[in-house]
Motif scaffolding. Structure first.
Motif, PDB file in Angstrom:
ATOM      1  N   VAL A   1       0.822  -1.210   0.000  1.00  0.00           N
ATOM      2  CA  VAL A   1       0.000   0.000   0.000  1.00  0.00           C
ATOM      3  C   VAL A   1       0.860   1.265   0.000  1.00  0.00           C
ATOM      4  CG1 VAL A   1      -1.767   1.294   1.264  1.00  0.00           C
ATOM      5  CG2 VAL A   1      -1.897  -1.206   1.148  1.00  0.00           C
ATOM      6  N   LEU A   2       1.861   1.322   0.862  1.00  0.00           N
ATOM      7  CA  LEU A   2       2.667   2.539   0.992  1.00  0.00           C
ATOM      8  C   LEU A   2       3.958   2.510   0.172  1.00  0.00           C
ATOM      9  CD1 LEU A   2       2.357   3.367   4.807  1.00  0.00           C
ATOM     10  CD2 LEU A   2       1.088   4.348   2.890  1.00  0.00           C
ATOM     11  N   GLY A   3       4.326   1.364  -0.365  1.00  0.00           N
ATOM     12  CA  GLY A   3       5.522   1.284  -1.186  1.00  0.00           C
ATOM     13  C   GLY A   3       6.772   0.972  -0.383  1.00  0.00           C
ATOM     14  N   ARG A   4       7.883   0.928  -1.081  1.00  0.00           N
ATOM     15  CA  ARG A   4       9.158   0.537  -0.479  1.00  0.00           C
ATOM     16  C   ARG A   4       9.543   1.456   0.672  1.00  0.00           C
ATOM     17  NH1 ARG A   4      12.469  -2.958  -3.392  1.00  0.00           N
ATOM     18  NH2 ARG A   4      11.642  -3.566  -5.439  1.00  0.00           N
ATOM     19  N   VAL A   5      10.262   0.890   1.624  1.00  0.00           N
ATOM     20  CA  VAL A   5      10.798   1.669   2.739  1.00  0.00           C
ATOM     21  C   VAL A   5      12.173   2.200   2.343  1.00  0.00           C
ATOM     22  CG1 VAL A   5      11.629   1.538   5.125  1.00  0.00           C
ATOM     23  CG2 VAL A   5       9.529   0.346   4.451  1.00  0.00           C
ATOM     24  N   THR A   6      12.403   3.481   2.611  1.00  0.00           N
ATOM     25  CA  THR A   6      13.681   4.097   2.270  1.00  0.00           C
ATOM     26  C   THR A   6      14.523   4.462   3.489  1.00  0.00           C
ATOM     27  OG1 THR A   6      12.646   6.299   2.184  1.00  0.00           O
ATOM     28  CG2 THR A   6      12.777   5.039   0.112  1.00  0.00           C
ATOM     29  N   ARG A   7      13.874   4.688   4.647  1.00  0.00           N
ATOM     30  CA  ARG A   7      14.603   5.042   5.861  1.00  0.00           C
ATOM     31  C   ARG A   7      13.904   4.409   7.062  1.00  0.00           C
ATOM     32  NH1 ARG A   7      15.724  11.177   6.701  1.00  0.00           N
ATOM     33  NH2 ARG A   7      17.613  10.388   7.683  1.00  0.00           N
ATOM     34  N   VAL A   8      14.709   4.094   8.086  1.00  0.00           N
ATOM     35  CA  VAL A   8      14.187   3.432   9.283  1.00  0.00           C
ATOM     36  C   VAL A   8      14.801   4.071  10.525  1.00  0.00           C
ATOM     37  CG1 VAL A   8      13.958   1.253  10.537  1.00  0.00           C
ATOM     38  CG2 VAL A   8      14.036   1.237   8.042  1.00  0.00           C
TER      39      VAL A   8
ATOM     40  N   VAL B   1       9.878   3.636  13.068  1.00  0.00           N
ATOM     41  CA  VAL B   1       9.300   4.687  12.236  1.00  0.00           C
ATOM     42  C   VAL B   1       9.890   4.510  10.844  1.00  0.00           C
ATOM     43  CG1 VAL B   1       9.000   7.150  11.842  1.00  0.00           C
ATOM     44  CG2 VAL B   1       9.054   6.259  14.190  1.00  0.00           C
ATOM     45  N   LEU B   2       9.024   4.269   9.863  1.00  0.00           N
ATOM     46  CA  LEU B   2       9.456   3.960   8.501  1.00  0.00           C
ATOM     47  C   LEU B   2       9.067   5.094   7.558  1.00  0.00           C
ATOM     48  CD1 LEU B   2       8.154   0.271   8.322  1.00  0.00           C
ATOM     49  CD2 LEU B   2      10.364   1.075   9.182  1.00  0.00           C
ATOM     50  N   THR B   3       9.997   5.488   6.704  1.00  0.00           N
ATOM     51  CA  THR B   3       9.707   6.424   5.621  1.00  0.00           C
ATOM     52  C   THR B   3       9.588   5.623   4.329  1.00  0.00           C
ATOM     53  OG1 THR B   3      10.967   8.170   6.709  1.00  0.00           O
ATOM     54  CG2 THR B   3      10.499   8.455   4.363  1.00  0.00           C
ATOM     55  N   HIS B   4       8.508   5.868   3.590  1.00  0.00           N
ATOM     56  CA  HIS B   4       8.261   5.111   2.361  1.00  0.00           C
ATOM     57  C   HIS B   4       8.607   5.947   1.132  1.00  0.00           C
ATOM     58  CE1 HIS B   4       6.131   1.713   4.336  1.00  0.00           C
ATOM     59  NE2 HIS B   4       5.942   2.626   5.272  1.00  0.00           N
ATOM     60  N   GLU B   5       8.761   5.275  -0.010  1.00  0.00           N
ATOM     61  CA  GLU B   5       9.326   5.904  -1.197  1.00  0.00           C
ATOM     62  C   GLU B   5       8.506   7.079  -1.718  1.00  0.00           C
ATOM     63  OE1 GLU B   5       9.558   2.992  -4.270  1.00  0.00           O
ATOM     64  OE2 GLU B   5       7.516   2.267  -3.971  1.00  0.00           O
ATOM     65  N   ASP B   6       7.203   7.091  -1.519  1.00  0.00           N
ATOM     66  CA  ASP B   6       6.366   8.183  -2.021  1.00  0.00           C
ATOM     67  C   ASP B   6       6.133   9.272  -0.978  1.00  0.00           C
ATOM     68  OD1 ASP B   6       6.167   7.048  -4.533  1.00  0.00           O
ATOM     69  OD2 ASP B   6       4.365   5.899  -4.019  1.00  0.00           O
ATOM     70  N   GLY B   7       6.889   9.214   0.128  1.00  0.00           N
ATOM     71  CA  GLY B   7       6.784  10.256   1.141  1.00  0.00           C
ATOM     72  C   GLY B   7       5.911   9.906   2.322  1.00  0.00           C
ATOM     73  N   GLY B   8       5.178   8.815   2.247  1.00  0.00           N
ATOM     74  CA  GLY B   8       4.362   8.398   3.373  1.00  0.00           C
ATOM     75  C   GLY B   8       5.220   7.858   4.497  1.00  0.00           C
ATOM     76  N   SER B   9       4.609   7.681   5.659  1.00  0.00           N
ATOM     77  CA  SER B   9       5.341   7.136   6.796  1.00  0.00           C
ATOM     78  C   SER B   9       4.452   6.156   7.547  1.00  0.00           C
ATOM     79  CB  SER B   9       5.799   8.248   7.737  1.00  0.00           C
ATOM     80  OG  SER B   9       4.687   8.922   8.297  1.00  0.00           O
TER      81      SER B   9
ATOM     82  N   ALA C   1      20.818  -0.375  17.149  1.00  0.00           N
ATOM     83  CA  ALA C   1      22.153  -0.463  17.746  1.00  0.00           C
ATOM     84  C   ALA C   1      22.880   0.873  17.782  1.00  0.00           C
ATOM     85  CB  ALA C   1      22.987  -1.494  16.980  1.00  0.00           C
ATOM     86  N   THR C   2      22.582   1.754  16.843  1.00  0.00           N
ATOM     87  CA  THR C   2      23.348   3.004  16.704  1.00  0.00           C
ATOM     88  C   THR C   2      22.559   4.242  17.092  1.00  0.00           C
ATOM     89  OG1 THR C   2      22.670   3.215  14.383  1.00  0.00           O
ATOM     90  CG2 THR C   2      24.699   1.986  14.828  1.00  0.00           C
ATOM     91  N   ALA C   3      21.271   4.081  17.399  1.00  0.00           N
ATOM     92  CA  ALA C   3      20.405   5.206  17.771  1.00  0.00           C
ATOM     93  C   ALA C   3      20.411   6.303  16.716  1.00  0.00           C
ATOM     94  CB  ALA C   3      20.828   5.784  19.137  1.00  0.00           C
ATOM     95  N   ARG C   4      20.330   5.895  15.449  1.00  0.00           N
ATOM     96  CA  ARG C   4      20.253   6.864  14.362  1.00  0.00           C
ATOM     97  C   ARG C   4      19.306   6.334  13.285  1.00  0.00           C
ATOM     98  NH1 ARG C   4      23.482   5.283   9.995  1.00  0.00           N
ATOM     99  NH2 ARG C   4      24.932   3.562  10.449  1.00  0.00           N
ATOM    100  N   THR C   5      18.888   7.215  12.411  1.00  0.00           N
ATOM    101  CA  THR C   5      18.054   6.819  11.281  1.00  0.00           C
ATOM    102  C   THR C   5      18.946   6.224  10.203  1.00  0.00           C
ATOM    103  OG1 THR C   5      16.466   8.555  11.769  1.00  0.00           O
ATOM    104  CG2 THR C   5      16.397   7.628   9.559  1.00  0.00           C
ATOM    105  N   VAL C   6      18.497   5.119   9.619  1.00  0.00           N
ATOM    106  CA  VAL C   6      19.322   4.358   8.685  1.00  0.00           C
ATOM    107  C   VAL C   6      18.610   4.277   7.337  1.00  0.00           C
ATOM    108  CG1 VAL C   6      20.346   2.102   8.195  1.00  0.00           C
ATOM    109  CG2 VAL C   6      20.355   3.007  10.538  1.00  0.00           C
ATOM    110  N   ASP C   7      19.351   4.530   6.264  1.00  0.00           N
ATOM    111  CA  ASP C   7      18.809   4.367   4.922  1.00  0.00           C
ATOM    112  C   ASP C   7      18.744   2.882   4.572  1.00  0.00           C
ATOM    113  OD1 ASP C   7      18.625   7.094   4.552  1.00  0.00           O
ATOM    114  OD2 ASP C   7      20.623   7.263   3.646  1.00  0.00           O
ATOM    115  N   VAL C   8      17.701   2.522   3.828  1.00  0.00           N
ATOM    116  CA  VAL C   8      17.551   1.133   3.377  1.00  0.00           C
ATOM    117  C   VAL C   8      18.135   1.005   1.980  1.00  0.00           C
ATOM    118  CG1 VAL C   8      15.927  -0.712   2.875  1.00  0.00           C
ATOM    119  CG2 VAL C   8      15.491   0.865   4.776  1.00  0.00           C
TER     120      VAL C   8
END
Length: 299
Positions: A184-191, A204-212, A292-299
């Motif tokens: 529904v929301l598309g690929r995840v780009t950031r986590v 918290v997931l950011t999806h490819e079309d800007g949704g979360s 593990a790193t307490a940061r947002t990670v790109d997928v």
């Protein structure tokens, strides 16, 4: 008849994979392999088939493999089966690392085998119809998933599952959550990810079309708060994913049907094939790094 080898001897292998394979009209369950030969012999006797003490010998004897093993063990069996040209009916998650998932995807592509990764909800008709209609409606910009289970209580068939205790809700329940979010929301780009009490993991997931989307997962919840829910928010309002009916056994029978259809037709584009399984693993691995790193990670 399509000859299947069953790999695994636990509750899921016995009550879902084995039962569905044994009952399917297009399938012959041809043998069982497990890491514990005694359990393999018991399961094989239940279905009146041989128990194999060598995994490669069972791979050689069949047309397809059905794997109900911990993800790291599954990835190795799936790789060997794909290289041998055997079709793949696998469980989620496909693997515990992106590198291992890539090896399976590459081998399946080279051999041209059909593959299905079993995400239970995606093979339940009411859920599948909901996701198709919701994705077609469009306009969705947010979602929330809560998957709260109590897997380690004495009465649970998964209480002794070492890989679930080690990797928790992220790797066991996370694939289920992603399997309904991504269509529904598309690929995840950031986590981003943080831990909470009772083994809770919050994503918290950011999806490819800007949704979360937000996802909360635990295998160690008190029984009173066991709950599964997925809600989408968008321009057309709020929609909740229905609960699948009938449990995992009829859903797994649908997965067998769809693998057989791929084999018969020669198509290799199933929506839950090993490539989709790899996409899910990539998100989970990024979430593990984020924790593990307490940061947002790109997928």
């Amino acid at each position: 008849m399509l000859r299947f080898g069953l790999f695994g001897t636990g509750h899921w292998a016995t009550e879902t994979h084995g039962a569905a394979l044994d009952a399917h009209p297009r399938v012959e369950l041809a043998g069982v392999w497990g890491r514990d030969p005694v359990k393999a012999a018991v399961l094989a006797d239940r279905y009146g088939v041989p128990a194999y003490d060598d995994a490669d010998a069972l791979i050689d004897a069949v047309d397809a493999v059905s794997v109900a093993l911990p993800p790291d063990v599954q990835a190795d069996i799936a790789l060997r089966a794909a290289i041998a040209g055997r079709h793949l009916l696998l469980d989620k998650p496909l693997a515990l690392t992106v590198a291992d998932a890539d090896l399976v995807v590459s081998a399946a592509g080279r051999s041209g085998v059909a593959s299905v990764v079993f995400f239970t909800a995606r093979f339940q008709p009411a859920v599948d119809a909901f996701l198709t209609a919701t994705a077609a409606a469009g306009g969705w910009y947010a979602a929330h998933v809560l998957r709260s289970a109590s897997a380690f209580r004495p009465e649970s068939p998964y209480r002794d599952s070492l890989w679930r205790r080690q990797h928790g809700g992220l790797w066991d329940l996370g694939p289920h959550a992603l399997s309904v979010l991504l269509p529904v929301l598309g690929r995840v780009t950031r986590v981003a990810a943080v831990d909470g009490p009772h083994g809770l993991v919050n994503l918290v997931l950011t999806h490819e079309d800007g949704g979360s989307s937000t996802v909360s997962l635990t295998l160690d919840a008190p029984p009173e708060v066991v709950r599964h829910e997925t809600v989408f928010y968008g321009e057309n309002g709020i929609r909740s994913v229905p609960l699948g009916e009938g449990g995992p056994l009829p859903a797994f029978a649908v997965a067998i049907d769809q693998l057989v259809t791929q084999i018969d037709s020669g198509t290799r584009d199933h929506r839950c094939d090993v490539r989709f399984g790899r996409e899910v693993v990539a998100v989970l691995a990024a979430a593990e790094t984020a924790r593990a790193t307490a940061r947002t990670v790109d997928v």
